[in-house]
Design a protein around this motif. Structure first.
Motif, PDB file in Angstrom:
ATOM      1  N   PRO A  88       0.830  -1.212   0.000  1.00 12.28           N
ATOM      2  CA  PRO A  88       0.000   0.000   0.000  1.00 12.28           C
ATOM      3  C   PRO A  88       0.857   1.251   0.000  1.00 12.28           C
ATOM      4  CG  PRO A  88      -0.040  -1.071   2.149  1.00 12.28           C
ATOM      5  CD  PRO A  88       0.646  -2.014   1.221  1.00 12.28           C
ATOM      6  N   PHE A  89       0.347   2.295  -0.626  1.00 12.53           N
ATOM      7  CA  PHE A  89       1.055   3.569  -0.730  1.00 12.53           C
ATOM      8  C   PHE A  89       0.709   4.443   0.465  1.00 12.53           C
ATOM      9  CE2 PHE A  89       0.663   8.056  -2.249  1.00 12.53           C
ATOM     10  CZ  PHE A  89       2.017   8.334  -2.341  1.00 12.53           C
ATOM     11  N   ASP A  90       1.729   5.010   1.123  1.00  7.93           N
ATOM     12  CA  ASP A  90       1.546   5.859   2.292  1.00  7.93           C
ATOM     13  C   ASP A  90       2.261   7.185   2.058  1.00  7.93           C
ATOM     14  OD1 ASP A  90       1.361   7.130   4.709  1.00  7.93           O
ATOM     15  OD2 ASP A  90       2.227   5.497   5.891  1.00  7.93           O
ATOM     16  N   PRO A  91       1.530   8.278   1.808  1.00  6.33           N
ATOM     17  CA  PRO A  91       2.179   9.569   1.520  1.00  6.33           C
ATOM     18  C   PRO A  91       3.118  10.038   2.615  1.00  6.33           C
ATOM     19  CG  PRO A  91      -0.178   9.666   1.065  1.00  6.33           C
ATOM     20  CD  PRO A  91       0.064   8.368   1.773  1.00  6.33           C
ATOM     21  N   LYS A  92       2.878   9.610   3.858  1.00  4.08           N
ATOM     22  CA  LYS A  92       3.708  10.071   4.964  1.00  4.08           C
ATOM     23  C   LYS A  92       5.133   9.515   4.899  1.00  4.08           C
ATOM     24  CE  LYS A  92       0.679   8.679   8.080  1.00  4.08           C
ATOM     25  NZ  LYS A  92      -0.495   8.429   7.216  1.00  4.08           N
ATOM     26  N   LYS A  93       5.371   8.563   4.020  1.00  4.26           N
ATOM     27  CA  LYS A  93       6.703   7.970   3.900  1.00  4.26           C
ATOM     28  C   LYS A  93       7.589   8.692   2.872  1.00  4.26           C
ATOM     29  CE  LYS A  93       5.412   3.305   5.387  1.00  4.26           C
ATOM     30  NZ  LYS A  93       5.408   1.860   5.047  1.00  4.26           N
ATOM     31  N   ILE A  94       7.075   9.776   2.287  1.00  4.04           N
ATOM     32  CA  ILE A  94       7.858  10.551   1.321  1.00  4.04           C
ATOM     33  C   ILE A  94       8.694  11.597   2.061  1.00  4.04           C
ATOM     34  CG2 ILE A  94       7.758  12.160  -0.614  1.00  4.04           C
ATOM     35  CD1 ILE A  94       5.171  10.814  -1.480  1.00  4.04           C
ATOM     36  N   GLU A  95       9.986  11.630   1.767  1.00  2.00           N
ATOM     37  CA  GLU A  95      10.880  12.659   2.289  1.00  2.00           C
ATOM     38  C   GLU A  95      11.803  13.130   1.165  1.00  2.00           C
ATOM     39  OE1 GLU A  95      11.962  11.860   6.860  1.00  2.00           O
ATOM     40  OE2 GLU A  95      12.670  10.292   5.491  1.00  2.00           O
ATOM     41  N   GLU A  96      12.257  14.377   1.303  1.00  2.00           N
ATOM     42  CA  GLU A  96      13.251  14.905   0.366  1.00  2.00           C
ATOM     43  C   GLU A  96      14.532  15.228   1.129  1.00  2.00           C
ATOM     44  OE1 GLU A  96      11.627  17.095  -3.419  1.00  2.00           O
ATOM     45  OE2 GLU A  96      10.894  18.115  -1.646  1.00  2.00           O
ATOM     46  N   PHE A  97      15.669  14.861   0.523  1.00  2.00           N
ATOM     47  CA  PHE A  97      16.976  15.092   1.128  1.00  2.00           C
ATOM     48  C   PHE A  97      17.780  16.090   0.297  1.00  2.00           C
ATOM     49  CE2 PHE A  97      15.603  11.044   2.784  1.00  2.00           C
ATOM     50  CZ  PHE A  97      16.076  11.034   4.098  1.00  2.00           C
ATOM     51  N   VAL A  98      18.680  16.809   0.976  1.00  2.00           N
ATOM     52  CA  VAL A  98      19.540  17.783   0.291  1.00  2.00           C
ATOM     53  C   VAL A  98      21.014  17.467   0.535  1.00  2.00           C
ATOM     54  CG1 VAL A  98      17.805  19.595   0.326  1.00  2.00           C
ATOM     55  CG2 VAL A  98      19.416  19.393   2.244  1.00  2.00           C
ATOM     56  N   THR A  99      21.293  16.223   0.871  1.00  2.00           N
ATOM     57  CA  THR A  99      22.675  15.813   1.146  1.00  2.00           C
ATOM     58  C   THR A  99      23.603  16.155  -0.010  1.00  2.00           C
ATOM     59  OG1 THR A  99      21.676  13.932   2.292  1.00  2.00           O
ATOM     60  CG2 THR A  99      24.070  13.900   1.979  1.00  2.00           C
ATOM     61  N   SER A 100      23.125  15.976  -1.234  1.00  2.00           N
ATOM     62  CA  SER A 100      23.952  16.228  -2.419  1.00  2.00           C
ATOM     63  C   SER A 100      23.581  17.522  -3.125  1.00  2.00           C
ATOM     64  CB  SER A 100      23.802  15.063  -3.413  1.00  2.00           C
ATOM     65  OG  SER A 100      24.205  13.848  -2.825  1.00  2.00           O
ATOM     66  N   ALA A 101      22.635  18.256  -2.597  1.00  2.00           N
ATOM     67  CA  ALA A 101      22.096  19.417  -3.311  1.00  2.00           C
ATOM     68  C   ALA A 101      22.492  20.722  -2.632  1.00  2.00           C
ATOM     69  CB  ALA A 101      20.577  19.314  -3.395  1.00  2.00           C
ATOM     70  N   TRP A 102      22.509  21.788  -3.419  1.00  2.00           N
ATOM     71  CA  TRP A 102      22.959  23.087  -2.938  1.00  2.00           C
ATOM     72  C   TRP A 102      21.847  23.829  -2.185  1.00  2.00           C
ATOM     73  CZ3 TRP A 102      24.875  22.877  -8.447  1.00  2.00           C
ATOM     74  CH2 TRP A 102      26.201  22.416  -8.496  1.00  2.00           C
ATOM     75  N   TYR A 103      21.373  23.192  -1.123  1.00  2.00           N
ATOM     76  CA  TYR A 103      20.406  23.783  -0.199  1.00  2.00           C
ATOM     77  C   TYR A 103      20.844  23.419   1.222  1.00  2.00           C
ATOM     78  CZ  TYR A 103      17.634  23.576  -4.503  1.00  2.00           C
ATOM     79  OH  TYR A 103      17.219  23.688  -5.798  1.00  2.00           O
TER      80      TYR A 103
END
Length: 580
Positions: A323-338
């Motif tokens: 099943p799909f759970d929207p709460k499991k979505i995260e974004e990381f900036v480990t490699s990004a210029w933020y």
């Protein structure tokens, strides 16, 4: 010793993408996906009326236009509690479906096919034998005739004679891994030109319902177009008849031209079903065009086509759809210029997302970015901590795993013809095939949506707008909403928080961000990177003509303008990045 290879800019995509590679012995050993484009819209919608936001975020991209608008209005409707009339659902589904099929056709013929089709070689073809070849692959396209193929062959020759290759300049036409016979090249070049005419015609569906294209008009609570069979200024029988003819043309082109061409190319390049595999994790909320306001499991928005349920497949296990759970979505900036206020080794869910720019890279022009921990403007989304593939391949995999017969039939027939297994769809050629298979299904769904809309109108149902939640006084003082829409390149979500009638926070997580993002805190690669370096067997014969990695990256159809969409709230550039 590993040789360093830079592809910059990577062409035939939307936006700016740089790929850095290390290769040894004709194979790619390491890869980095680097979005060097810095542009944006997302932040400037803060403190604006949420009913206007769709018009701003639609400009995230000049290709993926209407999809961002629909994602935006759906997120706002989810927040304020608006419920759409059935006709509005149908019209939005028609808009999404027509854009998706057009996108797949453009992707194959104009952005990707030239990785396999040698334009120069087409001048050597015998047009009569090209007709025979087209017949042999089951192509019934009406353009497969001696006169047409002769005209195209002569046109190609005249272009070569002029010494000005125009849009074909810079191709690696002498690369030894172009394999199609001249007659197949001629057929594909002719279909390249036919596809230009086709896509221009069929996208008029968006113009009828949205007033213009690109960037059609939309409306929170419904659609901006009105239906009145007796008015020349509204959607009437004349326009509906036009839409019907364009849908019929779409079905014809996809069935008779596009799909047979993809199978023919795949048959010659079958080894690319074993090249370009990425993480075998897939995420989708349904078929192409599936739209939900909020969590699909609880959404008030009834997606038009629900044969495929939202879900994820992990580790390539097609026997188990989770099943799909929207709460499991995260974004990381480990490699990004933020930078994140919680630290760059932590992920943020989109409803709490931040877009704080912190450029730490070298002054352009770049020589080599991969030595830096941060090397891209693209964030790295993860689902339950895993790098995921989204897009046609994910939707086809989920449809197959759920036993959706139209998809299962296409996959099984193609697998039998090509001698592959469904698992091999996780590949460069598998992603290319998935787009064509999806277009076959989606073109038929267009007809279903059209028939349902016409049936409503015949019954006197012409309502396209819910006015009950239009006025801000009818909204809660503070509310949040989000949307999921399956668009051409994959899963798109928009997230909005509204306070006192204004947008307080806005985030968009787009398909190319899922796919083009870099390494996360655990060092796990994004899908682009993994598909190039995952098993260490991806070919790169001549670093000066990197045709093989282009084939793989083009199979995703990158849209970097969508992937990077932040801007200083006052509309001022924060930093400037130039590509060499």
């Amino acid at each position: 010793m590993a040789e360093k290879v830079v592809i910059d800019p990577l062409t035939r995509i939307e936006g700016h993408l740089r790929i850095e590679l290390e290769s040894e012995g004709g194979k790619i050993s390491k890869a980095w996906s680097e979005t060097t484009q810095f542009r944006g819209i997302e932040e400037i919608v803060q403190n604006r009326d949420p009913r206007d936001v769709w018009a701003f975020v639609q400009r995230i991209c000049g290709v993926c236009t209407s999809v961002h608008a629909i994602a935006s209005v759906t997120a706002v409707e989810n927040a304020i509690g608006s419920k759409l009339p059935d006709n509005a659902y149908l019209i939005r589904s028609l808009v999404l479906g027509s854009q998706e099929v057009q996108d797949h056709v453009i992707h194959f013929y104009h952005l990707h096919a030239l990785d396999f089709v040698n334009v120069v070689n087409a001048a050597k073809a015998d047009p009569a034998k090209a007709v025979e070849f087209a017949n042999s692959i089951g192509s019934k396209w009406r353009g497969n005739n001696l006169k047409r193929f002769t005209e195209v062959r002569d046109t190609v020759q005249s272009v070569l004679d002029s010494g000005q290759l125009s849009v074909f300049t810079g191709g690696y036409w002498d690369h030894p891994d172009y394999r199609l016979p001249p007659e197949a090249d001629l057929m594909c070049v002719a279909h390249y030109l036919d596809a230009l005419e086709f896509q221009r015609s069929m996208i008029r569906i968006n113009t009828v319902f949205g007033g213009k294209n690109p960037h059609p008009n939309f409306l929170v609570g419904g659609m901006a177009c009105s239906i009145d069979p007796n008015s020349s200024e509204s959607i009437n029988q004349v326009q509906l008849d036009q839409v019907k003819s364009w849908i019929e043309e779409t079905i014809e082109f996809v069935n008779d031209c596009y799909y047979p061409d993809v199978l023919a190319v795949a048959g010659v390049y079958k080894d690319y079903f074993d090249i370009g595999a990425s993480h075998p994790n897939y995420l989708a909320v349904g078929l192409a065009g599936a739209t939900y306001g909020g969590d699909p499991a609880e959404s008030r928005v009834k997606s038009r086509h629900t044969a495929i349920k939202p879900g994820v497949v992990m580790n390539g296990d097609l026997t188990k759809v989770l099943p799909f759970d929207p709460k499991k979505i995260e974004e990381f900036v480990t490699s990004a210029w933020y930078e994140y206020s919680v630290g760059d080794d932590k992920g943020l869910t989109p409803d709490k997302g931040e877009t704080k720019v912190k450029y730490t890279g070298p002054k352009p022009p770049y020589k080599w970015l991969a030595d830096n921990d941060k090397y891209t403007w693209c964030k790295a989304p993860r689902y339950d901590g895993k790098s995921m593939q989204v897009g046609p391949i994910a939707r086809i995999i989920l449809a197959y795993a759920q036993g959706f017969e139209p998809v299962k039939k296409l996959v099984d027939e193609a697998a039998g013809k090509l001698g592959i297994t469904p698992a091999q769809l996780n590949s460069t050629m598998g992603r290319t095939f998935a787009r064509a298979a999806e277009a076959m299904v989606s073109s038929q769904l267009l007809k279903e949506d059209y028939d349902a809309l016409v049936a409503n109108i015949k019954e006197g149902n012409i309502d396209v707008f819910d006015a009950t939640k239009w006025e801000p006084a009818s909204w809660p003082a503070e509310c949040s909403g989000y949307s999921f829409v399956e668009v051409a390149r994959g899963n798109l979500s928009h997230w909005v928080t509204i306070k006192n009638g204004k947008v307080e926070r806005y985030q968009a997580v787009v398909p190319t961000t899922w796919l083009a993002g870099g390494r996360d805190p655990q060092g796990v690669t994004g899908p682009y990177e993994e598909s190039l370096m995952g098993n260490g067997n991806h070919p790169l014969v001549n670093p000066k003509e990197p045709l093989e990695p282009l084939r793989t990256i083009h199979s995703y159809d990158p849209c970097m303008s969508c992937a990077v969409h932040v801007l200083d709230p006052d509309g001022n550039p924060v930093t400037e990045v130039m590509t060499s």
